[in-house]
Design an enzyme around this catalytic site. Structure first.
Site, PDB file in Angstrom:
ATOM      1  CG  LEU A  10      -1.864  -1.264   1.257  1.00  0.00           C
ATOM      2  CD1 LEU A  10      -2.675  -1.271   2.555  1.00  0.00           C
ATOM      3  CD2 LEU A  10      -2.815  -1.307   0.055  1.00  0.00           C
ATOM      4  CG  MET A  13       2.267   3.355  -8.007  1.00  0.00           C
ATOM      5  SD  MET A  13       1.351   4.408  -9.158  1.00  0.00           S
ATOM      6  CE  MET A  13       0.843   3.223 -10.395  1.00  0.00           C
ATOM      7  CG  ASN A  32       2.080  -1.943   3.370  1.00  0.00           C
ATOM      8  OD1 ASN A  32       2.390  -1.985   2.175  1.00  0.00           O
ATOM      9  ND2 ASN A  32       2.839  -1.342   4.272  1.00  0.00           N
ATOM     10  CB  SER A 128       1.289   4.001 -17.479  1.00  0.00           C
ATOM     11  OG  SER A 128       1.817   5.311 -17.624  1.00  0.00           O
ATOM     12  N   GLY A 130       1.012   7.062 -12.865  1.00  0.00           N
ATOM     13  CA  GLY A 130       1.503   7.584 -11.599  1.00  0.00           C
ATOM     14  C   GLY A 130       0.442   7.515 -10.515  1.00  0.00           C
ATOM     15  CE  LYS A 182       4.272   1.896 -17.112  1.00  0.00           C
ATOM     16  NZ  LYS A 182       4.965   1.826 -15.877  1.00  0.00           N
ATOM     17  CG  HIS A 185       3.846   3.695 -21.622  1.00  0.00           C
ATOM     18  ND1 HIS A 185       4.444   4.253 -20.506  1.00  0.00           N
ATOM     19  CD2 HIS A 185       2.769   4.459 -21.893  1.00  0.00           C
ATOM     20  CE1 HIS A 185       3.743   5.308 -20.123  1.00  0.00           C
ATOM     21  NE2 HIS A 185       2.724   5.455 -20.952  1.00  0.00           N
ATOM     22  CG  ASN A 186       7.737   3.347 -18.411  1.00  0.00           C
ATOM     23  OD1 ASN A 186       6.535   3.353 -18.666  1.00  0.00           O
ATOM     24  ND2 ASN A 186       8.186   3.228 -17.180  1.00  0.00           N
ATOM     25  CD  GLU A 189       7.019   8.226 -18.941  1.00  0.00           C
ATOM     26  OE1 GLU A 189       6.061   7.421 -18.919  1.00  0.00           O
ATOM     27  OE2 GLU A 189       7.733   8.450 -17.947  1.00  0.00           O
ATOM     28  NE  ARG A 287      15.076  10.887 -18.921  1.00  0.00           N
ATOM     29  CZ  ARG A 287      13.987  10.459 -18.284  1.00  0.00           C
ATOM     30  NH1 ARG A 287      14.097   9.851 -17.112  1.00  0.00           N
ATOM     31  NH2 ARG A 287      12.790  10.628 -18.808  1.00  0.00           N
ATOM     32  CG  HIS A 448      33.093 -10.628 -41.242  1.00  0.00           C
ATOM     33  ND1 HIS A 448      33.148 -11.683 -40.371  1.00  0.00           N
ATOM     34  CD2 HIS A 448      33.874  -9.660 -40.697  1.00  0.00           C
ATOM     35  CE1 HIS A 448      33.922 -11.368 -39.339  1.00  0.00           C
ATOM     36  NE2 HIS A 448      34.384 -10.151 -39.519  1.00  0.00           N
TER      37      HIS A 448
HETATM   38  P1  NDP Z   1       6.312   2.802  -2.701  1.00  0.00           P
HETATM   39  O1  NDP Z   1       7.765   2.930  -2.413  1.00  0.00           O
HETATM   40  O2  NDP Z   1       5.424   3.929  -2.443  1.00  0.00           O
HETATM   41  O3  NDP Z   1       5.744   1.535  -1.903  1.00  0.00           O
HETATM   42  C1  NDP Z   1       6.416   0.329  -1.912  1.00  0.00           C
HETATM   43  C2  NDP Z   1       5.579  -0.735  -1.235  1.00  0.00           C
HETATM   44  O4  NDP Z   1       6.260  -1.960  -1.376  1.00  0.00           O
HETATM   45  C3  NDP Z   1       5.371  -0.498   0.234  1.00  0.00           C
HETATM   46  O5  NDP Z   1       4.048  -0.811   0.530  1.00  0.00           O
HETATM   47  C4  NDP Z   1       6.345  -1.484   0.873  1.00  0.00           C
HETATM   48  O6  NDP Z   1       5.925  -1.969   2.115  1.00  0.00           O
HETATM   49  C5  NDP Z   1       6.306  -2.602  -0.112  1.00  0.00           C
HETATM   50  N1  NDP Z   1       7.480  -3.473  -0.029  1.00  0.00           N
HETATM   51  C6  NDP Z   1       8.734  -3.174  -0.387  1.00  0.00           C
HETATM   52  N2  NDP Z   1       9.536  -4.226  -0.215  1.00  0.00           N
HETATM   53  C7  NDP Z   1       8.775  -5.222   0.262  1.00  0.00           C
HETATM   54  C8  NDP Z   1       9.034  -6.561   0.646  1.00  0.00           C
HETATM   55  N3  NDP Z   1      10.257  -7.094   0.535  1.00  0.00           N
HETATM   56  N4  NDP Z   1       7.995  -7.303   1.095  1.00  0.00           N
HETATM   57  C9  NDP Z   1       6.773  -6.773   1.187  1.00  0.00           C
HETATM   58  N5  NDP Z   1       6.461  -5.515   0.843  1.00  0.00           N
HETATM   59  C10 NDP Z   1       7.455  -4.748   0.385  1.00  0.00           C
HETATM   60  O7  NDP Z   1       6.252   2.290  -4.232  1.00  0.00           O
HETATM   61  P2  NDP Z   1       5.235   2.732  -5.419  1.00  0.00           P
HETATM   62  O8  NDP Z   1       3.839   2.555  -4.963  1.00  0.00           O
HETATM   63  O9  NDP Z   1       5.642   4.028  -5.979  1.00  0.00           O
HETATM   64  O10 NDP Z   1       5.582   1.642  -6.519  1.00  0.00           O
HETATM   65  C11 NDP Z   1       5.122   0.311  -6.462  1.00  0.00           C
HETATM   66  C12 NDP Z   1       5.354  -0.327  -7.813  1.00  0.00           C
HETATM   67  O11 NDP Z   1       4.604   0.387  -8.784  1.00  0.00           O
HETATM   68  C13 NDP Z   1       6.797  -0.306  -8.281  1.00  0.00           C
HETATM   69  O12 NDP Z   1       7.089  -1.493  -8.969  1.00  0.00           O
HETATM   70  C14 NDP Z   1       6.834   0.867  -9.230  1.00  0.00           C
HETATM   71  O13 NDP Z   1       7.859   0.742 -10.181  1.00  0.00           O
HETATM   72  C15 NDP Z   1       5.451   0.776  -9.838  1.00  0.00           C
HETATM   73  N6  NDP Z   1       4.945   2.006 -10.422  1.00  0.00           N
HETATM   74  C16 NDP Z   1       5.060   3.205  -9.774  1.00  0.00           C
HETATM   75  C17 NDP Z   1       4.568   4.380 -10.338  1.00  0.00           C
HETATM   76  C18 NDP Z   1       4.675   5.662  -9.620  1.00  0.00           C
HETATM   77  O14 NDP Z   1       4.343   6.700 -10.241  1.00  0.00           O
HETATM   78  N7  NDP Z   1       5.080   5.711  -8.385  1.00  0.00           N
HETATM   79  C19 NDP Z   1       3.923   4.355 -11.648  1.00  0.00           C
HETATM   80  C20 NDP Z   1       3.759   3.060 -12.211  1.00  0.00           C
HETATM   81  C21 NDP Z   1       4.279   1.945 -11.629  1.00  0.00           C
HETATM   82  P3  NDP Z   1       6.371  -1.253   3.495  1.00  0.00           P
HETATM   83  O15 NDP Z   1       5.357  -0.187   3.744  1.00  0.00           O
HETATM   84  O16 NDP Z   1       6.301  -2.357   4.483  1.00  0.00           O
HETATM   85  O17 NDP Z   1       7.750  -0.724   3.297  1.00  0.00           O
END
Ligand code: NDP
Length: 475
Positions: A10, A13, A32, A128, A130, A182, A185-186, A189, A287, A448
């Site tokens: 949680l 995303m 979570n 996608s 965010g 995806k 897509h990135n 982007e 970049r 070659h």
């Molecule tokens: P966050 O850093 O906000 O959240 C990460 C979550 O992963 C936390 O709930 C964390 O739990 C959990 N977590 C991490 N490691 C573990 C583990 N070993 N076991 C169990 N839970 C774990 O990440 P985002 O929500 O930003 O991103 C999540 C995914 O979505 C990623 O793969 C990202 O690439 C993808 N994504 C993100 C976008 C964005 O705009 N942010 C857009 C599209 C895709 P805890 O609270 O316990 O640390």
């Protein structure tokens, strides 16, 4: 009371995705690793819908209606594997495990194979848009089995963005197809952002416009064929004034662009598949160059040009150059999807991919309707550049495009995106390429071999002999 779907992870995303499910009337289980986040979600947003909070993986799985559908939203890589390892033993054959993170498609293929052996449907879904997209409607690119999509798809389509009433979610293809799309897509982007950044630089450094003036130019462009989310937010960023200094915001930001890696994956994969995605590669390298403060510091004093005259219609020319370069970048990206689809037997519908990118995601734009239309005309088009509409538009833009690249070169403004897109266009157009000479060089130093234009066969010239006789090597 059982949940229709569940979300574990949680973070930024996952939390919003769970709320999106709940807001659409689905009872959603939430979990979570650190329970505080689950509690915080319930406290802040529990009133938005039917949430079933779970303190353990077991309780979470037990609260899901069968066949269970659960979405993992954690970091790609080891975290995703850890969560799969924790949950998979609790699932039963027929259950659907969705990875909504930005996994590498090869990891998704590996995980799908492993879970298929246990009867679990593993769905690698690219998401996608965010933080805001997750809440208000993302673009969703789900891979996996068709069987899984039959029950999962309608829920995802429900929470996805809609354009003209059409959901920005469609079945992509087996195993890693969703995460592959995806990834591309990135990559697109990255290319789109780089082209927009070059346009800004041309108007700023070349035409001496101020950031607010350039914001106005972008706003005008946003009413035409370039209408898109990225152009829109660019105008917002450029018109923003820094609170602390009163300077344009863009002037107080360190000019070193960072990256999380999906653009790099796109280029690495393209190299393996043999697809020329020059626009994406230039964007990734641009970049990278920006981040090399060391090299930039010592090179800053190198001599540059004496200056350049810019035409009075320069901003219009830049619009033409941006549009044409953008068509090239998208054409390349779609070629990469086509190549991945062929390599892995995914049978991806390219027009459908353009359709689900029209809303929700970062590259959302009216422009994608034209790509959809192009693939409607010819689903197997070798390049989008040969589509009659794109060919006409790019043909009409090319004089301005060339003028802009020349002006940028004369003024000493780097335009790797514009210039490489133009070279790509010219390379595809060319009657003959100097690749023939490269083949000659390769044959000279490494035997070659080469093929001839006038007859079948594979040949080698014995360069070391005085009269350089030619032999056929495949006879
Ligand atoms: P966050 O850093 O906000 O959240 C990460 C979550 O992963 C936390 O709930 C964390 O739990 C959990 N977590 C991490 N490691 C573990 C583990 N070993 N076991 C169990 N839970 C774990 O990440 P985002 O929500 O930003 O991103 C999540 C995914 O979505 C990623 O793969 C990202 O690439 C993808 N994504 C993100 C976008 C964005 O705009 N942010 C857009 C599209 C895709 P805890 O609270 O316990 O640390």
């Amino acid at each position: 009371q059982q949940a229709v779907i569940g979300v574990t992870g949680l973070g930024v995303m996952g939390r919003n995705l769970a709320r999106n499910f709940a807001r659409h009337g689905y009872a959603v289980a939430v979990h979570n690793r650190t329970e505080a986040k689950t509690k915080a979600l319930m406290e802040e947003f529990g009133h938005e819908g039917e949430f079933l909070p779970a303190g353990s993986a077991e309780a979470f799985v037990a609260s899901l209606a069968r066949p269970r559908k659960m979405v993992i939203m954690v970091q790609a890589g080891p975290a995703t594997d850890a969560v799969i390892e924790e949950f998979a033993p609790l699932l039963e054959p027929g259950d659907i495990l969705v990875d909504g993170g930005n996994a590498h498609y090869l990891d998704t293929r590996r995980r799908e194979t492993a879970l298929r052996d246990r009867g679990i449907h593993f769905v690698g879904a690219g998401i996608s848009g965010g933080e805001q997209g997750a809440l208000e409607g993302p673009s969703i690119m789900p891979g996996g089995t068709r069987e899984a999509y039959e029950s999962l798809g309608p829920i995802l389509e429900d929470i996805a963005a809609k354009v003209d009433g059409v959901p920005c979610c469609a079945y992509v293809g087996p195993d890693g197809a969703g995460h592959f799309v995806k990834m591309v897509h990135n990559g697109i982007e990255y290319a789109d952002m780089q082209l927009i950044a070059e346009s800004y630089d041309l108007l700023r450094t070349g035409a001496n416009l101020t950031p607010p003036q350039i914001a106005e130019v972008f706003r005008t462009w946003n009413t035409g064929r370039l209408d898109s989310y990225l152009i829109d937010i660019t105008a917002e960023v450029l018109s923003h004034t820094d609170h602390a200094t009163g300077e344009p915001f863009v002037d107080v930001v360190v000019d070193q662009a960072e990256q999380k890696g999906t653009g790099r994956w796109t280029v690495q994969t393209a190299l393996d598949l043999g697809v020329p995605v020059t626009g994406i590669a230039e964007a990734v390298f641009a970049r990278s160059i920006s981040g090399h403060a060391d090299m930039r510091a010592v090179a800053r004093g190198l001599s540059g040009p004496s200056g350049a005259e810019l035409g009075s219609s320069f901003a219009d020319d830049v619009e033409q150059a941006l549009y044409a370069s953008k068509v090239v970048a998208y054409a390349q990206g779609f070629n990469q999807i086509q190549a991945g689809s062929a390599e892995y037997g995914w049978d991806i519908d390219l027009g459908a991919m353009a359709t689900i990118w029209r809303g929700g995601c970062i590259i959302r734009a009216r422009f994608l309707d034209r790509i959809r239309a192009a693939y409607e005309t010819d689903a197997r088009a070798a390049t989008l550049l040969s589509d009659a509409n794109f060919a006409a538009e790019v043909g009409a833009a090319q004089d301005s495009w060339r003028d802009v690249v020349v002006a940028a070169t004369r003024a000493g403004i780097p335009v790797p995106g514009f210039a490489s897109a133009l070279s790509y266009y010219d390379a595809l157009r060319a009657e003959r390429l100097p690749a023939a000479l490269v083949q000659g060089q390769r044959d000279f130093f490494g035997a070659h071999t080469y093929r001839r234009v006038d007859r079948e066969g594979v040949y080698h010239t014995q360069w070391e002999l005085p009269d350089r006789p030619e032999i056929r090597t495949d006879a």
